[in-house]
Design an enzyme around this catalytic site. Structure first.
Site, PDB file in Angstrom:
ATOM      1  N   CYS A 161       0.830  -1.208   0.000  1.00  0.00           N
ATOM      2  CA  CYS A 161       0.000   0.000   0.000  1.00  0.00           C
ATOM      3  C   CYS A 161       0.868   1.264   0.000  1.00  0.00           C
ATOM      4  CB  CYS A 161      -0.980  -0.011   1.176  1.00  0.00           C
ATOM      5  SG  CYS A 161      -2.286   1.235   0.999  1.00  0.00           S
ATOM      6  N   HIS A 192      -3.608  -5.564  -0.174  1.00  0.00           N
ATOM      7  CA  HIS A 192      -3.252  -5.835   1.221  1.00  0.00           C
ATOM      8  C   HIS A 192      -3.169  -7.337   1.532  1.00  0.00           C
ATOM      9  CE1 HIS A 192      -3.404  -1.718   2.850  1.00  0.00           C
ATOM     10  NE2 HIS A 192      -4.267  -1.516   1.869  1.00  0.00           N
ATOM     11  N   GLU A 196      -1.517  -8.614   3.795  1.00  0.00           N
ATOM     12  CA  GLU A 196      -1.485  -8.811   5.255  1.00  0.00           C
ATOM     13  C   GLU A 196      -2.880  -9.061   5.821  1.00  0.00           C
ATOM     14  OE1 GLU A 196      -2.302  -4.356   5.085  1.00  0.00           O
ATOM     15  OE2 GLU A 196      -1.418  -5.908   3.826  1.00  0.00           O
TER      16      GLU A 196
END
Length: 235
Positions: A109, A212, A214
């Site tokens: 990001c 993303h 994560e």
């Protein structure tokens, strides 16, 4: 027992609480892929950052505040730009040391935005204001849910890893890569043409993605494979 590669993770900064913090997905994704994550101090001390670049086996540049337009020799044109000058200063100096040491780097990001800006590219400062797109780049929870597609360039290392020309990804950002920095190449685009992944061909592993992993590495194997490839290159 073979030592796990140590991954330096850029800290998140809460100005209101005057504190460092961290999303668990960054740390857990690294651990699941076989690495040992360590959250770094927020500092632009060159001696500390040089030692950090030498000590760690790889680096994760996390999300967070907007990249200051000063990084790419511009000025803020919208009133919703929220920057963290401490992070900008730290990451400029740390990136230089990482490249000198030729250590692997994964940006997520803000990480893709910063990498591009610091290496000579430019950014959209506010996508809704500067583009006319129906693609959802700023989703609501749950944040692991895919909300748009990306097209992967078939001559890219991302394609060689995932063996697919299309991915469904999650998305939560209002800035993005505009003009790509000369040392970087595009690995993926969103349906509206926004750059979603880049890499540095001259380095063993300098990758960055706009989505993303994560949040999605537990539910999406493609996201987990990105973490795995990063850690593999840190060994």
């Amino acid at each position: 027992m073979k030592a796990k590669p140590v991954i330096g993770v850029i800290p998140l900064w809460d100005e209101t609480k005057v504190s460092y913090w961290m999303l668990p997905g960054y740390m857990k994704g690294i651990i699941a892929a076989g690495g040992l994550p360590v959250m770094l101090p927020l500092t632009d001390d060159e001696e500390i950052l040089k030692q950090t670049a030498e000590m760690c086996d790889g680096f994760l540049f996390t999300g967070g505040q907007d990249v200051s337009p000063k990084v790419y020799n511009s000025t803020a044109t919208f009133n919703n730009i929220v920057c963290c000058k401490e992070r900008d200063s730290m990451e400029i100096k740390l990136l230089r040391e990482i490249l000198i040491e030729e250590k692997p780097l994964l940006g997520i990001c803000r990480g893709i935005q910063f990498l591009n800006a610091a290496m000579g590219g430019t950014l959209y400062q506010d996508l809704p204001s500067e583009t006319n797109s129906d693609v959802n780049h700023h989703q609501s929870a749950p944040y692991d849910a895919p909300v748009h597609k990306v097209k992967i360039e078939t001559d890219s290392p991302l394609y060689r890893l995932l063996h697919t020309e299309q991915l469904k990804v999650n998305s939560y950002h209002h800035q993005a890569v505009k003009n790509i920095a000369p040392p970087l190449k595009v690995m993926a685009y969103a349906e509206d043409g926004i750059i979603e992944a880049v890499y540095m061909p001259s380095r063993k592993f300098v990758w960055a993605v706009q989505w993303h992993p994560e949040f999605s590495f537990l539910s999406d194997n493609n996201s987990f494979m990105i973490f795995e490839e990063f850690i593999k290159n840190c060994k």
